[in-house]
Motif scaffolding. Structure first.
Motif, PDB file in Angstrom:
ATOM      1  N   ARG A  29     -60.294  29.351  -2.445  1.00  0.00           N
ATOM      2  CA  ARG A  29     -62.009  27.854  -2.554  1.00  0.00           C
ATOM      3  C   ARG A  29     -63.347  27.963  -3.454  1.00  0.00           C
ATOM      4  O   ARG A  29     -64.628  27.246  -3.667  1.00  0.00           O
ATOM      5  CB  ARG A  29     -63.032  27.923  -0.859  1.00  0.00           C
ATOM      6  CG  ARG A  29     -62.043  28.448  -0.349  1.00  0.00           C
ATOM      7  CD  ARG A  29     -62.817  28.273   1.050  1.00  0.00           C
ATOM      8  NE  ARG A  29     -62.101  28.509   2.366  1.00  0.00           N
ATOM      9  CZ  ARG A  29     -62.581  28.722   3.197  1.00  0.00           C
ATOM     10  NH1 ARG A  29     -64.450  27.941   3.391  1.00  0.00           N
ATOM     11  NH2 ARG A  29     -62.235  28.851   5.129  1.00  0.00           N
ATOM     12  N   GLY A  30     -62.829  28.404  -4.792  1.00  0.00           N
ATOM     13  CA  GLY A  30     -64.351  28.317  -6.403  1.00  0.00           C
ATOM     14  C   GLY A  30     -64.748  29.015  -6.303  1.00  0.00           C
ATOM     15  O   GLY A  30     -66.531  28.399  -6.172  1.00  0.00           O
ATOM     16  N   LEU A  31     -65.454  30.189  -5.393  1.00  0.00           N
ATOM     17  CA  LEU A  31     -66.849  30.660  -4.398  1.00  0.00           C
ATOM     18  C   LEU A  31     -66.311  32.097  -5.057  1.00  0.00           C
ATOM     19  O   LEU A  31     -67.415  33.346  -4.584  1.00  0.00           O
ATOM     20  CB  LEU A  31     -66.525  30.996  -3.296  1.00  0.00           C
ATOM     21  CG  LEU A  31     -66.486  29.541  -1.823  1.00  0.00           C
ATOM     22  CD1 LEU A  31     -66.461  29.524  -0.403  1.00  0.00           C
ATOM     23  CD2 LEU A  31     -67.747  28.718  -2.028  1.00  0.00           C
ATOM     24  N   SER A  32     -66.286  32.590  -6.115  1.00  0.00           N
ATOM     25  CA  SER A  32     -65.538  33.939  -7.011  1.00  0.00           C
ATOM     26  C   SER A  32     -67.354  33.900  -7.391  1.00  0.00           C
ATOM     27  O   SER A  32     -68.095  35.593  -7.524  1.00  0.00           O
ATOM     28  CB  SER A  32     -64.995  34.217  -7.468  1.00  0.00           C
ATOM     29  OG  SER A  32     -63.860  33.887  -7.126  1.00  0.00           O
ATOM     30  N   ASP A  33     -68.077  33.329  -7.361  1.00  0.00           N
ATOM     31  CA  ASP A  33     -69.221  33.798  -8.589  1.00  0.00           C
ATOM     32  C   ASP A  33     -70.550  33.300  -7.660  1.00  0.00           C
ATOM     33  O   ASP A  33     -71.842  33.598  -7.468  1.00  0.00           O
ATOM     34  CB  ASP A  33     -70.360  31.937  -9.652  1.00  0.00           C
ATOM     35  CG  ASP A  33     -69.815  30.888  -8.921  1.00  0.00           C
ATOM     36  OD1 ASP A  33     -69.334  30.521  -7.086  1.00  0.00           O
ATOM     37  OD2 ASP A  33     -70.653  30.380  -9.012  1.00  0.00           O
ATOM     38  N   LYS A  34     -70.609  33.501  -5.995  1.00  0.00           N
ATOM     39  CA  LYS A  34     -71.310  33.385  -4.729  1.00  0.00           C
ATOM     40  C   LYS A  34     -70.613  34.367  -3.481  1.00  0.00           C
ATOM     41  O   LYS A  34     -72.414  34.659  -3.339  1.00  0.00           O
ATOM     42  CB  LYS A  34     -71.114  31.927  -4.450  1.00  0.00           C
ATOM     43  CG  LYS A  34     -71.520  31.134  -5.292  1.00  0.00           C
ATOM     44  CD  LYS A  34     -71.899  29.981  -4.167  1.00  0.00           C
ATOM     45  CE  LYS A  34     -72.311  28.297  -4.689  1.00  0.00           C
ATOM     46  NZ  LYS A  34     -71.743  27.896  -5.798  1.00  0.00           N
ATOM     47  N   ILE A  35     -69.907  34.998  -3.399  1.00  0.00           N
ATOM     48  CA  ILE A  35     -69.411  36.261  -2.543  1.00  0.00           C
ATOM     49  C   ILE A  35     -68.862  37.023  -3.265  1.00  0.00           C
ATOM     50  O   ILE A  35     -68.058  36.737  -4.245  1.00  0.00           O
ATOM     51  CB  ILE A  35     -68.436  35.289  -1.634  1.00  0.00           C
ATOM     52  CG1 ILE A  35     -68.944  33.835  -0.446  1.00  0.00           C
ATOM     53  CG2 ILE A  35     -68.219  36.817  -0.624  1.00  0.00           C
ATOM     54  CD1 ILE A  35     -68.520  33.065   0.167  1.00  0.00           C
ATOM     55  N   SER A  36     -69.108  38.240  -2.942  1.00  0.00           N
ATOM     56  CA  SER A  36     -68.279  39.672  -3.518  1.00  0.00           C
ATOM     57  C   SER A  36     -67.791  40.517  -2.577  1.00  0.00           C
ATOM     58  O   SER A  36     -68.413  40.440  -1.392  1.00  0.00           O
ATOM     59  CB  SER A  36     -69.278  40.797  -4.577  1.00  0.00           C
ATOM     60  OG  SER A  36     -69.794  41.131  -3.823  1.00  0.00           O
ATOM     61  N   VAL A  37     -66.583  40.797  -2.427  1.00  0.00           N
ATOM     62  CA  VAL A  37     -66.721  41.509  -1.276  1.00  0.00           C
ATOM     63  C   VAL A  37     -65.384  43.562  -2.493  1.00  0.00           C
ATOM     64  O   VAL A  37     -65.476  43.672  -3.256  1.00  0.00           O
ATOM     65  CB  VAL A  37     -64.742  41.053  -1.053  1.00  0.00           C
ATOM     66  CG1 VAL A  37     -64.668  41.738   0.145  1.00  0.00           C
ATOM     67  CG2 VAL A  37     -65.062  39.298  -0.920  1.00  0.00           C
ATOM     68  N   ASP A  38     -66.036  44.246  -0.726  1.00  0.00           N
ATOM     69  CA  ASP A  38     -65.369  45.326  -1.509  1.00  0.00           C
ATOM     70  C   ASP A  38     -65.057  45.631  -0.255  1.00  0.00           C
ATOM     71  O   ASP A  38     -64.939  45.189   0.832  1.00  0.00           O
ATOM     72  CB  ASP A  38     -66.662  46.127  -1.569  1.00  0.00           C
ATOM     73  CG  ASP A  38     -66.223  47.062  -2.904  1.00  0.00           C
ATOM     74  OD1 ASP A  38     -65.159  48.056  -2.869  1.00  0.00           O
ATOM     75  OD2 ASP A  38     -67.272  48.434  -2.978  1.00  0.00           O
ATOM     76  N   SER A  39     -64.236  47.412   0.268  1.00  0.00           N
ATOM     77  CA  SER A  39     -63.788  48.564   1.137  1.00  0.00           C
ATOM     78  C   SER A  39     -63.845  49.540   0.885  1.00  0.00           C
ATOM     79  O   SER A  39     -64.432  50.383  -0.555  1.00  0.00           O
ATOM     80  CB  SER A  39     -62.455  47.904   1.357  1.00  0.00           C
ATOM     81  OG  SER A  39     -61.949  47.894   0.172  1.00  0.00           O
ATOM     82  N   ALA A  40     -64.353  50.489   1.665  1.00  0.00           N
ATOM     83  CA  ALA A  40     -64.543  51.518   2.118  1.00  0.00           C
ATOM     84  C   ALA A  40     -64.059  52.310   3.080  1.00  0.00           C
ATOM     85  O   ALA A  40     -63.879  51.290   4.674  1.00  0.00           O
ATOM     86  CB  ALA A  40     -66.350  52.033   2.189  1.00  0.00           C
ATOM     87  N   GLY A  41     -64.284  53.695   3.047  1.00  0.00           N
ATOM     88  CA  GLY A  41     -62.966  54.299   4.449  1.00  0.00           C
ATOM     89  C   GLY A  41     -64.440  54.931   4.593  1.00  0.00           C
ATOM     90  O   GLY A  41     -65.517  55.589   4.659  1.00  0.00           O
ATOM     91  N   THR A  42     -64.457  55.552   6.521  1.00  0.00           N
ATOM     92  CA  THR A  42     -65.509  56.156   6.855  1.00  0.00           C
ATOM     93  C   THR A  42     -65.418  58.155   6.679  1.00  0.00           C
ATOM     94  O   THR A  42     -66.036  58.240   7.349  1.00  0.00           O
ATOM     95  CB  THR A  42     -65.559  56.055   8.479  1.00  0.00           C
ATOM     96  OG1 THR A  42     -63.819  56.311   9.086  1.00  0.00           O
ATOM     97  CG2 THR A  42     -66.057  54.924   8.946  1.00  0.00           C
TER      98      THR A  42
END
Length: 154
Positions: A29-42
């Motif tokens: 969607r061309g939004l890489s400069d506006k939204i970042s994503v990560d993941s983690a575990g408990t």
């Protein structure tokens, strides 16, 4: 920059799959400069490991990159850093609230974004082996979440 954190138990199956899928959708969607994503575990038992082979195979089948992804555990600072914290099930949502800072955080379950689904939690494929079902739920959930982010924040 809007930030999203996906959380599961060990951060090798569901949450890295969601991270990779969401990154791909954001890029498309061309939004890489506006939204970042990560993941983690408990949990802490897979820290530093790459995603589970079942997750990697499925992502490879859909040509979705997981390059550089390594398991990590949720930290207190995540609650002030991320705008959206998305848990894969009730247990992880509950565990997030036990981390210092988590008791006040807004945590959403991925399946709450999919009210028409019968399942209320994303099943853990580490135990079920059903990575395809998990991918289907995550793929749909990420579409809904991304639409929500664009509507609410962008």
């Amino acid at each position: 920059m809007i930030s999203v954190l996906f959380v599961c138990l060990g951060n090798i199956c569901r949450s890295p799959m969601a991270e990779a899928v969401m990154r791909s959708k954001i890029s498309q969607r061309g939004l890489s400069d506006k939204i970042s994503v990560d993941s983690a575990g408990t949990g802490d038992w897979h820290i530093g490991k790459t995603p589970h082979e079942g997750t990697r195979k499925l992502l490879d089948d859909f040509r979705i990159s997981y390059e550089g992804m390594r398991a990590r555990q949720v930290e207190s600072r995540d609650f002030s850093h991320f705008d959206y914290i998305v848990a894969m099930d009730d247990s992880n949502a509950s565990n997030l609230r036990k981390v210092p800072g988590g008791e006040e955080a807004e945590i959403v379950k991925l399946m709450d974004l999919l009210p028409n689904e019968k399942l209320r939690e994303v099943p853990d494929p580490y135990f079920t082996g059903n990575f395809e079902e998990v991918y289907r739920l995550i793929d749909t959930g990420c579409d809904v979440l991304l639409d929500r982010i664009v509507k609410e924040k962008l």
